[in-house]
Each structure stands twice: as C-alpha cells, then as structure tokens.
Design a protein around this motif. Structure first.
Motif, mmCIF file in Angstrom:
data_model
loop_
_atom_site.group_PDB
_atom_site.id
_atom_site.type_symbol
_atom_site.label_atom_id
_atom_site.label_comp_id
_atom_site.label_asym_id
_atom_site.label_seq_id
_atom_site.Cartn_x
_atom_site.Cartn_y
_atom_site.Cartn_z
ATOM 1 N N TYR A 52 0.669 -0.896 -0.204
ATOM 2 C CA TYR A 52 0.221 -0.386 -0.097
ATOM 3 C C TYR A 52 0.723 1.851 -0.243
ATOM 4 N N LYS B 121 -3.551 3.499 -4.643
ATOM 5 C CA LYS B 121 -4.221 3.576 -3.308
ATOM 6 C C LYS B 121 -5.837 3.513 -2.969
ATOM 7 N N THR B 122 -6.851 4.627 -3.707
ATOM 8 C CA THR B 122 -7.863 4.436 -3.381
ATOM 9 C C THR B 122 -8.402 3.377 -4.597
ATOM 10 N N LYS C 51 -8.489 0.460 -1.662
ATOM 11 C CA LYS C 51 -8.834 0.424 -0.924
ATOM 12 C C LYS C 51 -10.466 -0.492 -1.692
ATOM 13 N N ARG D 60 -12.825 -3.702 0.153
ATOM 14 C CA ARG D 60 -14.100 -3.047 -0.094
ATOM 15 C C ARG D 60 -14.775 -3.834 0.399
#
Length: 111
Positions: A81, A89-90, A93, A97
């Motif tokens: 990361y 990084k977005t 993530k 999720r």
C-alpha cells in the motif's frame, strides 16, 4: 518466511537488480548475493539500511512478531500500500471493501 526470501521479494517488487541495490546502499554486490542466497545474514546496521531503503520495519525483514501484532501478510499488504501512487491506493482500498461486501453476502446466504 526467511530473510533471504523477504529480501528477494523486495528486490523483485521494486524492479531492482542486486547490483543496483548494492550500489545504492553502498554494499558489495557479492554481499547482496549472499544475503539473497541465504548464505549470509546482515548485521544490525545493514538490516537498518535495508529497512530504510525499502520503507519497511526491521521486524518485517526478519518476519518477527513479539505479540498480537500484524501477521507477515498484513505487514506485506501495508508495504505494498505504501509503495502505491495515491490513485492506486484508492483502487486498492475499493477492492478491499468489495471483498468485505462479498464476504458479508456469502455469510448472509449461509445463515
């Protein structure tokens, strides 16, 4: 996981050659080769050089956990990361999720 495998993976992940790494941290290429082959292990100062260069902890390099801390896999995920571009990084993530949501749906189905 052993130090030599962790070092090998870091070199590969950063798209380095052993020779380039040796040059950048001022260590003989043959020494890096010995570390990667597992025929030698670094002293404390050299271990700290690797940690600083790769942006990881010495515990990560040694695959050491002294308590209820992160597993090696969790530490590796954090290292991955930290090496990503902000846009990546977005996405990283969001993918995590999505896995959580899938797991929740599967758990709800089985209940």
């Amino acid at each position: 996981m052993t130090f030599n495998k962790i070092l090998y993976n870091l070199i590969e992940d950063h798209d380095l050659t052993q020779k380039r790494l040796a040059s950048e941290i001022n260590i003989a290429p043959s020494t890096i080769s010995n570390y990667v082959q597992g025929t030698r292990e670094p002293d404390f100062e050299t271990l700290k050089l690797f940690a600083k260069y790769f942006g990881v902890t010495t515990d990560y390099l040694l695959d050491f956990r002294s308590g209820p801390e992160k597993s090696h896999g969790e530490s590796e995920m954090l290292q991955i990361y930290r090496s990503l571009h902000p846009d990546q990084k977005t996405v990283f993530k969001e993918q995590g999720r999505a896995f959580i949501r899938c797991n929740a749906k599967e758990k709800a189905k089985s209940s």
